[in-house]
Motif scaffolding. Structure first.
Motif, short mmCIF file in Angstrom:
data_model
loop_
_atom_site.label_atom_id
_atom_site.label_comp_id
_atom_site.label_asym_id
_atom_site.label_seq_id
_atom_site.Cartn_x
_atom_site.Cartn_y
_atom_site.Cartn_z
N ARG A 171 56.48 -53.64 -78.10
CA ARG A 171 55.32 -54.15 -77.34
C ARG A 171 54.68 -53.03 -76.51
N GLY A 172 55.51 -52.20 -75.88
CA GLY A 172 54.97 -51.13 -75.06
C GLY A 172 54.21 -50.11 -75.87
N ARG A 173 54.79 -49.69 -77.00
CA ARG A 173 54.13 -48.69 -77.85
C ARG A 173 53.01 -49.32 -78.68
N GLY A 174 53.00 -50.64 -78.76
CA GLY A 174 51.99 -51.32 -79.58
C GLY A 174 50.83 -51.89 -78.79
N LYS A 175 50.71 -51.49 -77.52
CA LYS A 175 49.66 -52.06 -76.68
C LYS A 175 48.27 -51.75 -77.19
N ASP A 176 48.06 -50.53 -77.71
CA ASP A 176 46.72 -50.10 -78.12
C ASP A 176 46.51 -50.07 -79.63
N ASN A 177 47.55 -50.35 -80.40
CA ASN A 177 47.37 -50.32 -81.86
C ASN A 177 47.39 -51.71 -82.49
N GLY A 178 47.37 -52.76 -81.65
CA GLY A 178 47.30 -54.12 -82.15
C GLY A 178 48.63 -54.81 -82.35
N LEU A 179 49.73 -54.05 -82.27
CA LEU A 179 51.04 -54.66 -82.53
C LEU A 179 51.44 -55.62 -81.42
N ALA A 180 51.26 -55.23 -80.17
CA ALA A 180 51.64 -56.11 -79.06
C ALA A 180 50.87 -57.42 -79.12
N ALA A 181 49.58 -57.34 -79.46
CA ALA A 181 48.77 -58.55 -79.55
C ALA A 181 49.29 -59.47 -80.65
N PHE A 182 49.69 -58.89 -81.79
CA PHE A 182 50.20 -59.71 -82.89
C PHE A 182 51.53 -60.36 -82.50
N LEU A 183 52.42 -59.60 -81.89
CA LEU A 183 53.70 -60.17 -81.46
C LEU A 183 53.46 -61.30 -80.47
N GLY A 184 52.45 -61.15 -79.62
CA GLY A 184 52.10 -62.21 -78.67
C GLY A 184 51.63 -63.46 -79.37
N GLU A 185 50.87 -63.28 -80.45
CA GLU A 185 50.41 -64.45 -81.22
C GLU A 185 51.60 -65.20 -81.84
N VAL A 186 52.54 -64.45 -82.36
CA VAL A 186 53.71 -65.08 -82.97
C VAL A 186 54.50 -65.87 -81.92
N GLU A 187 54.68 -65.26 -80.76
CA GLU A 187 55.43 -65.93 -79.70
C GLU A 187 54.72 -67.17 -79.19
N ALA A 188 53.38 -67.09 -79.05
CA ALA A 188 52.63 -68.20 -78.46
C ALA A 188 52.31 -69.30 -79.46
N ARG A 189 52.04 -68.94 -80.72
CA ARG A 189 51.53 -69.91 -81.67
C ARG A 189 52.55 -70.37 -82.72
N LEU A 190 53.48 -69.50 -83.07
CA LEU A 190 54.42 -69.84 -84.14
C LEU A 190 55.78 -70.27 -83.61
N ALA A 191 56.33 -69.54 -82.68
CA ALA A 191 57.67 -69.86 -82.18
C ALA A 191 57.81 -71.30 -81.68
N PRO A 192 56.79 -71.86 -80.99
CA PRO A 192 56.94 -73.24 -80.53
C PRO A 192 57.14 -74.25 -81.66
N LEU A 193 56.67 -73.95 -82.86
CA LEU A 193 56.88 -74.86 -83.98
C LEU A 193 58.36 -74.98 -84.32
N PHE A 194 59.09 -73.90 -84.10
CA PHE A 194 60.53 -73.90 -84.38
C PHE A 194 61.31 -74.42 -83.19
N SER A 195 60.80 -74.18 -82.00
CA SER A 195 61.48 -74.68 -80.80
C SER A 195 61.52 -76.20 -80.81
N ASP A 196 60.46 -76.80 -81.38
CA ASP A 196 60.38 -78.26 -81.42
C ASP A 196 61.28 -78.89 -82.47
N ARG A 197 61.74 -78.08 -83.41
CA ARG A 197 62.58 -78.62 -84.51
C ARG A 197 63.62 -77.59 -84.93
N PRO A 198 64.53 -77.22 -84.04
CA PRO A 198 65.55 -76.24 -84.42
C PRO A 198 66.39 -76.77 -85.57
N PRO A 199 66.81 -75.85 -86.48
CA PRO A 199 67.60 -76.29 -87.63
C PRO A 199 68.94 -76.86 -87.20
N ARG A 200 69.43 -77.86 -87.98
CA ARG A 200 70.72 -78.47 -87.66
C ARG A 200 71.82 -77.86 -88.52
#
Length: 250
Positions: A221-250
């Motif tokens: 995230r630190g090295r990716g602040k200006d090359n778009g990587l940090a922004a993409f990782l933020g999208e995954v954390e904010a938009r995708l991860a909650p889908l799995f948090s709501d339905r963790p595998p059994r």
């Protein structure tokens, strides 16, 4: 009985990106949802517009549209002309809408090729064009995917340390810390990300993969602040991860 894996659509530049992007997604998911440890393959699957493929390239979208007829996108976006890939992105998203079953999310990742703001805004136009029935995640690698790999490069041997030192003297800056200052216009140019990565890793695919699979996320995230990587990782954390948090595998 465990839930079916969530389907994640993937639109990228090519096969190399199709290794890096899902790998980064998995890193964030495991960090955000610890219950996924050891169960990722049961929890998610990556796919292209053709459900038998794990991704689709931007250059193949038109061909896929011919195979999966969807309405063309004409006119303005929110009263403004289409920017860069907006219309192509909408067509791809419409193809994913037509899938049965539909994906839970679609990743759209593009190299900036020196136009990070325009590429980003074009993808945003597509995301905002319709209330899509899945999450849409955007990524713009500036100027290209190799810069995201460089952001995760930490010298592991004397040879790698020496190669990085040589490049710092040649370029006048550390390409792993300031990869956004590299230039994607020519593969052989002194500032080419492909050339720089080749010098550091000498074509070792396994070593390259460790740059995104083993390097600490905070470093990425630190090295990716200006090359778009940090922004993409933020999208995954904010938009995708909650889908799995709501339905963790059994």
């Amino acid at each position: 009985m465990s839930a079916a894996p969530l389907r994640i659509g993937v639109i990228v530049e090519g096969p190399d990106d199709a290794r890096t992007v899902p790998g980064l997604v998995d890193r964030v998911l495991l960090d955000a949802v610890p219950a996924l440890a050891g169960k990722l393959d049961e929890a998610r699957t990556f796919r292209g517009i053709d459900a038998s493929a794990p991704f689709v390239t931007w250059s193949a979208v038109d061909e896929e549209v011919r195979r999966h007829p969807v309405p063309r996108r004409h006119g303005h976006f929110g009263g403004r002309p289409a920017i860069e890939d907006a219309r192509t992105a909408v067509l791809a998203l419409r193809c994913f809408v037509a899938q049965e079953p539909q994906p839970a999310a679609v990743l759209m990742v593009r190299d900036s090729d020196g136009k990070p703001q325009e590429r980003r805004r074009g993808l945003e136009q597509a995301r905002e064009d319709f209330p899509w029935p899945f999450q849409v995640l955007l990524g713009v690698a500036h100027p290209m995917r190799e810069c995201w790999v460089l952001a995760g490069f930490i010298p592991q041997t004397k040879e790698e340390t020496a190669s990085l030192a040589d490049l710092r003297r040649e370029l006048g800056f550390d390409p792993s810390a300031r990869s956004d200052e590299l230039d994607a216009s020519s593969k052989t140019a002194k500032r080419s990300p492909k050339r720089v990565l080749g010098i550091l890793l000498r074509g070792d695919g396994e070593r390259e993969a460790r740059c995104w699979t083993a390097t600490d996320l905070g470093h990425l995230r630190g090295r990716g602040k200006d090359n778009g990587l940090a922004a993409f990782l933020g999208e995954v954390e904010a938009r995708l991860a909650p889908l799995f948090s709501d339905r963790p595998p059994r």
